[in-house]
Design a protein around this motif. Structure first.
Motif, PDB file in Angstrom:
ATOM      1  N   ASN A 114      50.927  26.508  88.650  1.00  0.00           N
ATOM      2  CA  ASN A 114      52.115  26.615  87.803  1.00  0.00           C
ATOM      3  C   ASN A 114      51.733  26.730  86.327  1.00  0.00           C
ATOM      4  N   ARG A 115      50.634  26.093  85.961  1.00  0.00           N
ATOM      5  CA  ARG A 115      50.174  26.131  84.569  1.00  0.00           C
ATOM      6  C   ARG A 115      49.458  27.438  84.244  1.00  0.00           C
ATOM      7  N   LEU A 116      48.644  27.939  85.169  1.00  0.00           N
ATOM      8  CA  LEU A 116      47.751  29.052  84.880  1.00  0.00           C
ATOM      9  C   LEU A 116      48.391  30.423  85.028  1.00  0.00           C
ATOM     10  N   THR A 117      49.359  30.574  85.908  1.00  0.00           N
ATOM     11  CA  THR A 117      49.958  31.886  86.140  1.00  0.00           C
ATOM     12  C   THR A 117      50.807  32.299  84.938  1.00  0.00           C
ATOM     13  N   PRO A 118      51.006  33.600  84.739  1.00  0.00           N
ATOM     14  CA  PRO A 118      51.709  34.070  83.539  1.00  0.00           C
ATOM     15  C   PRO A 118      53.141  33.534  83.431  1.00  0.00           C
ATOM     16  N   GLY A 119      53.542  33.279  82.194  1.00  0.00           N
ATOM     17  CA  GLY A 119      54.902  32.850  81.920  1.00  0.00           C
ATOM     18  C   GLY A 119      55.015  31.363  81.671  1.00  0.00           C
ATOM     19  N   THR A 120      55.965  31.003  80.804  1.00  0.00           N
ATOM     20  CA  THR A 120      56.181  29.591  80.458  1.00  0.00           C
ATOM     21  C   THR A 120      57.407  29.010  81.153  1.00  0.00           C
ATOM     22  N   HIS A 121      58.046  29.776  82.023  1.00  0.00           N
ATOM     23  CA  HIS A 121      59.231  29.307  82.740  1.00  0.00           C
ATOM     24  C   HIS A 121      58.846  28.221  83.749  1.00  0.00           C
ATOM     25  N   GLU A 122      59.847  27.523  84.252  1.00  0.00           N
ATOM     26  CA  GLU A 122      59.604  26.498  85.276  1.00  0.00           C
ATOM     27  C   GLU A 122      59.189  27.190  86.574  1.00  0.00           C
ATOM     28  N   LYS A 123      58.141  26.663  87.199  1.00  0.00           N
ATOM     29  CA  LYS A 123      57.582  27.291  88.394  1.00  0.00           C
ATOM     30  C   LYS A 123      57.438  26.291  89.535  1.00  0.00           C
ATOM     31  N   GLN A 249      58.465  46.432  86.252  1.00  0.00           N
ATOM     32  CA  GLN A 249      58.975  45.075  86.115  1.00  0.00           C
ATOM     33  C   GLN A 249      60.326  45.061  85.398  1.00  0.00           C
ATOM     34  N   GLU A 250      60.468  45.882  84.373  1.00  0.00           N
ATOM     35  CA  GLU A 250      61.741  45.943  83.650  1.00  0.00           C
ATOM     36  C   GLU A 250      62.859  46.447  84.559  1.00  0.00           C
ATOM     37  N   TRP A 251      62.566  47.467  85.362  1.00  0.00           N
ATOM     38  CA  TRP A 251      63.567  47.979  86.297  1.00  0.00           C
ATOM     39  C   TRP A 251      63.967  46.899  87.301  1.00  0.00           C
ATOM     40  N   CYS A 252      62.992  46.159  87.809  1.00  0.00           N
ATOM     41  CA  CYS A 252      63.299  45.066  88.737  1.00  0.00           C
ATOM     42  C   CYS A 252      64.205  44.034  88.072  1.00  0.00           C
ATOM     43  N   ARG A 253      63.884  43.661  86.861  1.00  0.00           N
ATOM     44  CA  ARG A 253      64.689  42.663  86.146  1.00  0.00           C
ATOM     45  C   ARG A 253      66.122  43.163  85.956  1.00  0.00           C
ATOM     46  N   ASP A 254      66.259  44.433  85.619  1.00  0.00           N
ATOM     47  CA  ASP A 254      67.588  44.988  85.382  1.00  0.00           C
ATOM     48  C   ASP A 254      68.420  45.087  86.651  1.00  0.00           C
ATOM     49  N   ASN A 255      67.756  45.126  87.800  1.00  0.00           N
ATOM     50  CA  ASN A 255      68.462  45.348  89.068  1.00  0.00           C
ATOM     51  C   ASN A 255      68.414  44.153  90.010  1.00  0.00           C
ATOM     52  N   GLY A 256      67.971  42.998  89.529  1.00  0.00           N
ATOM     53  CA  GLY A 256      67.959  41.799  90.357  1.00  0.00           C
ATOM     54  C   GLY A 256      66.988  41.864  91.520  1.00  0.00           C
ATOM     55  N   VAL A 257      65.915  42.640  91.346  1.00  0.00           N
ATOM     56  CA  VAL A 257      64.885  42.781  92.378  1.00  0.00           C
ATOM     57  C   VAL A 257      63.719  41.869  92.032  1.00  0.00           C
ATOM     58  N   VAL A 258      63.182  41.158  93.002  1.00  0.00           N
ATOM     59  CA  VAL A 258      62.064  40.252  92.775  1.00  0.00           C
ATOM     60  C   VAL A 258      60.773  41.065  92.628  1.00  0.00           C
ATOM     61  N   PHE A 259      60.088  40.886  91.502  1.00  0.00           N
ATOM     62  CA  PHE A 259      58.822  41.574  91.233  1.00  0.00           C
ATOM     63  C   PHE A 259      57.684  40.675  91.699  1.00  0.00           C
ATOM     64  N   ILE A 260      56.980  41.112  92.769  1.00  0.00           N
ATOM     65  CA  ILE A 260      55.896  40.334  93.367  1.00  0.00           C
ATOM     66  C   ILE A 260      54.565  40.980  93.013  1.00  0.00           C
ATOM     67  N   ALA A 261      53.718  40.243  92.318  1.00  0.00           N
ATOM     68  CA  ALA A 261      52.364  40.708  92.015  1.00  0.00           C
ATOM     69  C   ALA A 261      51.403  40.149  93.057  1.00  0.00           C
ATOM     70  N   LEU A 282      52.441  41.295  81.931  1.00  0.00           N
ATOM     71  CA  LEU A 282      53.405  41.101  83.014  1.00  0.00           C
ATOM     72  C   LEU A 282      53.666  39.614  83.239  1.00  0.00           C
ATOM     73  N   VAL A 283      54.910  39.294  83.570  1.00  0.00           N
ATOM     74  CA  VAL A 283      55.265  37.946  84.008  1.00  0.00           C
ATOM     75  C   VAL A 283      55.972  38.100  85.356  1.00  0.00           C
ATOM     76  N   PRO A 284      55.223  38.118  86.454  1.00  0.00           N
ATOM     77  CA  PRO A 284      55.831  38.354  87.768  1.00  0.00           C
ATOM     78  C   PRO A 284      56.826  37.247  88.130  1.00  0.00           C
ATOM     79  N   ASP A 285      57.832  37.626  88.909  1.00  0.00           N
ATOM     80  CA  ASP A 285      58.735  36.615  89.454  1.00  0.00           C
ATOM     81  C   ASP A 285      57.995  35.745  90.464  1.00  0.00           C
ATOM     82  N   LEU A 286      57.183  36.396  91.302  1.00  0.00           N
ATOM     83  CA  LEU A 286      56.321  35.701  92.255  1.00  0.00           C
ATOM     84  C   LEU A 286      54.918  36.284  92.138  1.00  0.00           C
TER      85      LEU A 286
END
Length: 447
Positions: A114-123, A249-261, A282-286
């Motif tokens: 949770n700490r190392l993966t990209p993004g500062t959101h709650e994981k 990733q931007e298209w996924c965000r705009d369309n509610g699609v989960v971006f999995i890296a 990139l900040v993947p959803d998953l």
């Protein structure tokens, strides 16, 4: 604690016998009568020990390792911190099943992810055994979070050998041939492949091409997830053109699609960043990780946004061995080694040295059509210099000749014409130089 290799294992290439030697030949004969034919091997030798940048076989041949067990022993086989951590854990307990009586190691690995993966959101994170299992569970989580069923993967993709991940994987032989029918609601979009797309198709144009296919053939309202490797592995170490991944990733965000890296092969310092997603912000959803996470022990993970990860009902995720305590101990020691020993920077140093050697080879040999990759994840694509057509036979011949001289090299690519280089980050400059000397001589001999 030291991270020097096993003092009893010499760290230079050494051929005690022809390869394969008599003991390896005898073991191969036993394998042929005991192991299912479907399990192939790249080299005809059997390992006895491995450490640092080498593997020693049962005949005493010491091979320079440019494979890392397919990007697994990233910090070096038998890395001292990992060995010590596993030895300590095995004395305490080997298994209880986290879903029955949980233990701190699993939680500690999740916290680190949770700490190392990209993004500062709650994981949140969940642990599994293999990359394929983790990819499959990432799709499950995305479907639970979105209420949609369709999934998009890409040309040249490799995501595993389970039924769903075979459907996600693009290459038929040897991974899918004869094993269908496959899981439904999986669709394929074109990838950015700079070498074969040519200069007129930049990252933005390649993204628009892919999005058009997705919108026409699937429809965003039906799509749960888009699954993509930031740098493709088995498909040929393809690095998409700059801008391709962020646009998706931007298209996924705009369309509610989960971006999995899918960072099974690219994660944990391999590409000169902790995760390859970082190279393009990139900040993947998953994010799916495995291979290098535990330096050889079976472990994989899905890490992502808390609201997506928590969509699955209690009991919907898990597995008897997922997050085994020995593997968790190895993962924590691997992460410590990456940090304490500057392994991310070491991957960049390997990139500089190896790219210089590979580019000199390309300049001297028109059969090398492309040199690409990041960090210690590099490749050359071999072609017919007159037509640009893939030359799989040359790739096989170069690899076989390198093997005979004691250098472990792997072949990959949809067309089987890519030599890939995945040295452990513990490898020395001298070992790399020797390995590339062998490769250079091999190309000359096969000219």
């Amino acid at each position: 604690m030291t991270t020097t290799p096993d003092a009893g294992l010499r760290q230079d290439r050494h051929l005690a016998t022809e390869i394969p030697g008599p003991l390896s030949q005898a073991l191969m004969a036993r394998k042929d009568t005991a192991v299912a034919r479907g399990v192939g091997t790249t080299m005809p030798v059997f390992a006895a020990r491995a450490a640092g940048g080498v593997v020693e076989d049962v005949d005493g041949n010491v091979l320079i390792d440019l494979g890392s067990g397919i990007a697994v022993t990233t910090v070096g086989a038998s890395a001292p911190r990992v060995v010590e951590a596993v030895e300590q854990q095995v004395r305490e307990f080997t298994h209880t099943c986290f879903m029955v009586t949980p233990y701190e190691g699993y939680v500690a690995v999740a916290e680190q992810l949770n700490r190392l993966t990209p993004g500062t959101h709650e994981k949140r994170s969940v642990l599994f055994n293999s990359g394929a299992e983790a990819v499959e569970n990432a799709v499950k989580i995305a479907r639970a979070a979105t209420g949609r069923s369709a999934v998009v993967a890409f040309d040249h993709a490799y995501h595993g050998r389970t039924n769903l991940t075979m459907a996600l994987t693009a290459k038929a032989k040897p991974y899918k041939h004869g094993f269908g029918p496959f899981a439904p609601e999986v669709y394929r979009a074109p990838l950015s492949y700079p070498f074969r797309d040519g200069p007129d198709v930049d990252g933005g144009a390649a993204a628009r091409r892919a999005i058009e296919v997705i919108e026409k053939q699937v429809g965003p309202e039906n799509l749960a997830a888009l699954v993509i490797e930031p740098i493709q592995g088995e498909g040929g170490f393809i690095v998409p053109a700059a801008g391709f991944l962020p646009a998706l990733q931007e298209w996924c965000r705009d369309n509610g699609v989960v971006f999995i890296a899918d960072e099974v092969q690219t994660g944990f310092a391999r590409t000169g960043a902790m995760f390859a997603s970082e190279h393009e912000g990139l900040v993947p959803d998953l994010l799916v990780s495995a291979k290098g996470i535990a330096d050889g022990l079976p472990l994989a993970a899905v890490t992502g946004r808390a609201e997506i990860m928590d969509a699955a009902h209690a009991g919907g995720l898990g597995g008897t061995y997922g997050g085994n305590p020995l593997a968790c101990a190895a993962a924590l020691a691997t992460i410590e080694t990456i940090t304490a020993d500057g392994m991310i920077e070491r991957a960049r140093e390997i990139e500089a040295l190896a790219l210089a050697r590979l580019e000199r080879l390309r300049d001297a040999d028109p059969r090398i059509g492309d040199v690409r990759g990041r960090g210690a994840m590099l490749a050359v694509e071999l072609v017919d210099p007159a037509t640009g057509a893939p030359d799989a036979e040359l790739a096989r011949s170069v690899a076989a000749a390198a093997h005979a001289q004691g250098v472990i090299v792997l072949v990959c690519g949809t067309y089987g014409n890519v030599l890939r280089f995945l040295p452990p980050l513990a490898i020395s400059d001298a070992q790399l130089e020797d390995a590339f000397d062998v490769l250079a001589a091999t190309f000359t001999e096969l000219s």
